[in-house]
Design a protein around this motif. Structure first.
Motif, PDB file in Angstrom:
ATOM      1  N   TRP A 159     -14.023  -7.357 -37.279  1.00 28.61           N
ATOM      2  CA  TRP A 159     -13.120  -8.473 -37.054  1.00 28.61           C
ATOM      3  C   TRP A 159     -11.706  -8.139 -37.496  1.00 28.61           C
ATOM      4  O   TRP A 159     -11.438  -7.083 -38.078  1.00 28.61           O
ATOM      5  CB  TRP A 159     -13.633  -9.738 -37.727  1.00 28.61           C
ATOM      6  N   SER A 160     -10.806  -9.057 -37.208  1.00 26.91           N
ATOM      7  CA  SER A 160      -9.391  -8.839 -37.482  1.00 26.91           C
ATOM      8  C   SER A 160      -8.746 -10.143 -37.928  1.00 26.91           C
ATOM      9  O   SER A 160      -9.309 -11.228 -37.787  1.00 26.91           O
ATOM     10  CB  SER A 160      -8.682  -8.329 -36.226  1.00 26.91           C
ATOM     11  N   VAL A 161      -7.546  -9.997 -38.461  1.00 29.30           N
ATOM     12  CA  VAL A 161      -6.656 -11.131 -38.715  1.00 29.30           C
ATOM     13  C   VAL A 161      -5.476 -10.972 -37.771  1.00 29.30           C
ATOM     14  O   VAL A 161      -4.887  -9.888 -37.681  1.00 29.30           O
ATOM     15  CB  VAL A 161      -6.190 -11.164 -40.181  1.00 29.30           C
ATOM     16  N   GLN A 162      -5.137 -12.044 -37.049  1.00 25.44           N
ATOM     17  CA  GLN A 162      -4.066 -11.970 -36.044  1.00 25.44           C
ATOM     18  C   GLN A 162      -3.100 -13.129 -36.213  1.00 25.44           C
ATOM     19  O   GLN A 162      -3.518 -14.272 -36.379  1.00 25.44           O
ATOM     20  CB  GLN A 162      -4.655 -12.012 -34.633  1.00 25.44           C
ATOM     21  N   PHE A 180      -4.339  -7.130 -37.971  1.00 23.24           N
ATOM     22  CA  PHE A 180      -4.827  -6.401 -39.143  1.00 23.24           C
ATOM     23  C   PHE A 180      -6.306  -6.081 -38.937  1.00 23.24           C
ATOM     24  O   PHE A 180      -7.113  -6.975 -38.668  1.00 23.24           O
ATOM     25  CB  PHE A 180      -4.662  -7.235 -40.413  1.00 23.24           C
ATOM     26  N   THR A 181      -6.670  -4.802 -39.063  1.00 19.74           N
ATOM     27  CA  THR A 181      -8.058  -4.375 -38.937  1.00 19.74           C
ATOM     28  C   THR A 181      -8.396  -3.418 -40.081  1.00 19.74           C
ATOM     29  O   THR A 181      -7.524  -2.981 -40.826  1.00 19.74           O
ATOM     30  CB  THR A 181      -8.310  -3.678 -37.602  1.00 19.74           C
ATOM     31  N   SER A 182      -9.675  -3.076 -40.168  1.00 20.69           N
ATOM     32  CA  SER A 182     -10.102  -2.133 -41.199  1.00 20.69           C
ATOM     33  C   SER A 182      -9.854  -0.703 -40.748  1.00 20.69           C
ATOM     34  O   SER A 182      -9.647  -0.428 -39.559  1.00 20.69           O
ATOM     35  CB  SER A 182     -11.582  -2.322 -41.500  1.00 20.69           C
ATOM     36  N   MET A 238      -4.172 -11.370 -48.105  1.00 23.18           N
ATOM     37  CA  MET A 238      -5.504 -11.878 -47.762  1.00 23.18           C
ATOM     38  C   MET A 238      -6.241 -10.900 -46.857  1.00 23.18           C
ATOM     39  O   MET A 238      -7.428 -10.606 -47.061  1.00 23.18           O
ATOM     40  CB  MET A 238      -5.383 -13.246 -47.093  1.00 23.18           C
ATOM     41  N   ALA A 239      -5.548 -10.385 -45.844  1.00 18.30           N
ATOM     42  CA  ALA A 239      -6.174  -9.407 -44.957  1.00 18.30           C
ATOM     43  C   ALA A 239      -6.603  -8.179 -45.750  1.00 18.30           C
ATOM     44  O   ALA A 239      -7.722  -7.658 -45.579  1.00 18.30           O
ATOM     45  CB  ALA A 239      -5.210  -9.019 -43.841  1.00 18.30           C
ATOM     46  N   GLY A 240      -5.753  -7.721 -46.659  1.00 17.02           N
ATOM     47  CA  GLY A 240      -6.095  -6.563 -47.482  1.00 17.02           C
ATOM     48  C   GLY A 240      -7.293  -6.811 -48.372  1.00 17.02           C
ATOM     49  O   GLY A 240      -8.131  -5.919 -48.580  1.00 17.02           O
ATOM     50  N   ASP A 241      -7.418  -8.029 -48.884  1.00 24.96           N
ATOM     51  CA  ASP A 241      -8.570  -8.369 -49.732  1.00 24.96           C
ATOM     52  C   ASP A 241      -9.881  -8.255 -48.963  1.00 24.96           C
ATOM     53  O   ASP A 241     -10.942  -8.039 -49.569  1.00 24.96           O
ATOM     54  CB  ASP A 241      -8.419  -9.787 -50.275  1.00 24.96           C
ATOM     55  N   ARG A 246      -6.528  -3.420 -43.655  1.00 27.93           N
ATOM     56  CA  ARG A 246      -5.234  -2.895 -44.097  1.00 27.93           C
ATOM     57  C   ARG A 246      -4.482  -2.126 -43.004  1.00 27.93           C
ATOM     58  O   ARG A 246      -3.333  -1.756 -43.190  1.00 27.93           O
ATOM     59  CB  ARG A 246      -5.429  -1.987 -45.311  1.00 27.93           C
ATOM     60  N   GLN A 247      -5.154  -1.888 -41.882  1.00 22.39           N
ATOM     61  CA  GLN A 247      -4.479  -1.234 -40.760  1.00 22.39           C
ATOM     62  C   GLN A 247      -3.700  -2.296 -39.978  1.00 22.39           C
ATOM     63  O   GLN A 247      -4.237  -3.343 -39.642  1.00 22.39           O
ATOM     64  CB  GLN A 247      -5.491  -0.549 -39.844  1.00 22.39           C
ATOM     65  N   ARG A 248      -2.451  -1.997 -39.687  1.00 23.61           N
ATOM     66  CA  ARG A 248      -1.570  -2.986 -39.051  1.00 23.61           C
ATOM     67  C   ARG A 248      -1.041  -2.428 -37.730  1.00 23.61           C
ATOM     68  O   ARG A 248      -0.581  -1.291 -37.673  1.00 23.61           O
ATOM     69  CB  ARG A 248      -0.416  -3.303 -39.993  1.00 23.61           C
ATOM     70  N   MET A 249      -1.125  -3.242 -36.675  1.00 23.90           N
ATOM     71  CA  MET A 249      -0.606  -2.803 -35.380  1.00 23.90           C
ATOM     72  C   MET A 249      -0.025  -4.008 -34.647  1.00 23.90           C
ATOM     73  O   MET A 249      -0.297  -5.159 -34.989  1.00 23.90           O
ATOM     74  CB  MET A 249      -1.719  -2.168 -34.539  1.00 23.90           C
ATOM     75  N   LEU A 250       0.796  -3.713 -33.631  1.00 20.98           N
ATOM     76  CA  LEU A 250       1.417  -4.755 -32.833  1.00 20.98           C
ATOM     77  C   LEU A 250       0.729  -4.876 -31.480  1.00 20.98           C
ATOM     78  O   LEU A 250       0.330  -3.881 -30.880  1.00 20.98           O
ATOM     79  CB  LEU A 250       2.905  -4.455 -32.623  1.00 20.98           C
ATOM     80  N   LEU A 251       0.595  -6.131 -31.031  1.00 23.40           N
ATOM     81  CA  LEU A 251       0.019  -6.425 -29.726  1.00 23.40           C
ATOM     82  C   LEU A 251       1.078  -7.142 -28.889  1.00 23.40           C
ATOM     83  O   LEU A 251       1.396  -8.308 -29.160  1.00 23.40           O
ATOM     84  CB  LEU A 251      -1.204  -7.333 -29.865  1.00 23.40           C
ATOM     85  N   PRO A 252       1.647  -6.493 -27.875  1.00 24.67           N
ATOM     86  CA  PRO A 252       2.610  -7.179 -27.018  1.00 24.67           C
ATOM     87  C   PRO A 252       1.936  -8.315 -26.245  1.00 24.67           C
ATOM     88  O   PRO A 252       0.886  -8.128 -25.638  1.00 24.67           O
ATOM     89  CB  PRO A 252       3.084  -6.078 -26.062  1.00 24.67           C
ATOM     90  N   PHE A 253       2.563  -9.488 -26.277  1.00 26.01           N
ATOM     91  CA  PHE A 253       2.074 -10.658 -25.536  1.00 26.01           C
ATOM     92  C   PHE A 253       3.031 -10.887 -24.378  1.00 26.01           C
ATOM     93  O   PHE A 253       4.229 -11.107 -24.574  1.00 26.01           O
ATOM     94  CB  PHE A 253       2.014 -11.882 -26.452  1.00 26.01           C
ATOM     95  N   MET A 254       2.484 -10.857 -23.140  1.00 23.28           N
ATOM     96  CA  MET A 254       3.310 -10.868 -21.952  1.00 23.28           C
ATOM     97  C   MET A 254       2.931 -12.035 -21.043  1.00 23.28           C
ATOM     98  O   MET A 254       1.752 -12.399 -20.937  1.00 23.28           O
ATOM     99  CB  MET A 254       3.168  -9.548 -21.187  1.00 23.28           C
ATOM    100  N   LEU A 255       3.939 -12.591 -20.380  1.00 19.57           N
ATOM    101  CA  LEU A 255       3.738 -13.708 -19.465  1.00 19.57           C
ATOM    102  C   LEU A 255       4.376 -13.405 -18.118  1.00 19.57           C
ATOM    103  O   LEU A 255       5.347 -12.650 -18.028  1.00 19.57           O
ATOM    104  CB  LEU A 255       4.357 -15.001 -20.022  1.00 19.57           C
TER     105      LEU A 255
END
Length: 260
Positions: free
Chosen positions: A82-85, A258-260, A98-101, A105-114
């Motif tokens: 699972w992830s936190v978004q 945020f993912t593991s 909280m995500a780190g707990d 701890r891995q952080r990435m960007l997700l482009p949201f497009m319309l």
């Protein structure tokens, strides 16, 4: 950079529609689960072995750290990746902590497009010789095989996308692109009111760079427009942004994952 021509309210509506589409997908399965908080937070469990499709997600412009922390304590998340978004690139320190707990701890960007849909999206497929058709649950095996090849992953992890409860759902449509009867790409659309979410754009390596993924995407937009949709939304990979921009999608904001 993001496209500021799209109004913040329109992006808010699309963000909520994205969450509704994932909730629809998740709860189409017996073990799927979704709950929504009062301040824009959702807990989502689809069962898919992909962190993007399970977790604690805020679609509010300003995520509620307390509500997200409460949802992140759910025992249902222990059985899935699972992830936190959250929306945006600036994330409150309490959410990062909280995500780190939870080991995320891995952080990435997700482009949201319309993309605003119009009659121009009713045209023919954009690649010569390709035919795109809707497929139902009785063709789930071939759809799964092509999708797995496109994502270059083991076929068994894509079974959740081809359950009859998903492929035959009244608001969800799976598509297969073919050239002379050979499957070359997949796509998937989820209709939410007058919006459509675009998912599962997958092209096996040997069929890439021929416009097949674009043709499969166009089929989702065409059918959705005929059903009354006037806006399309999707999450792209950073590398995929120029491809979708060429089809008229606009980058409205980046989400943080945020993912593991």
């Amino acid at each position: 950079m993001t496209d500021t021509d799209m109004s913040p309210d329109a992006v808010d509506v699309a963000a909520r529609a994205w969450m509704a589409a994932l909730a629809m997908f998740g709860t189409a399965h017996p073990d799927g689960f979704h709950r929504a908080g009062t301040n824009g937070t959702s807990e989502l469990v689809t069962g898919a072995p992909m962190p993007l499709l399970n977790g604690v997600i805020s679609t509010a412009r300003d995520a509620d750290a307390d509500e997200m922390a409460a949802f992140a304590a759910s025992p249902k998340l222990k059985s899935v990746a699972w992830s936190v978004q959250v929306r945006g690139e600036q994330v409150e320190d309490r959410i990062v902590a909280m995500a780190g707990d939870h080991g995320l701890r891995q952080r990435m960007l997700l482009p949201f497009m319309l993309k605003e849909l119009d009659a121009g999206d009713l045209g023919k497929p954009e690649a010569d010789g390709v035919k795109v058709r809707r497929v139902l649950g009785d063709e789930g095996e071939v759809y799964r095989t092509v999708m797995a090849a496109g994502y270059e992953g083991p076929e068994e992890i894509f079974s959740i996308f081809t359950a009859p409860s998903v492929m035959d759902h009244v608001s969800m449509r799976a598509y297969l692109a073919e050239v002379e009867g050979v499957p070359v790409a997949t796509s998937f659309g989820v209709l939410v009111d007058d919006l459509v979410g675009v998912f599962n754009i997958a092209v096996p390596p040997q069929h890439r760079r021929h416009g097949y993924g674009r043709a499969a995407t166009a089929a989702v937009l065409r059918d959705a427009y005929e059903q009354g949709a006037r806006t399309a939304f999707l999450h792209a990979s950073p590398l995929g942004v120029p491809l979708y921009e060429a089809m008229g999608f606009r980058l409205t904001e980046n989400w943080t994952l945020f993912t593991s």
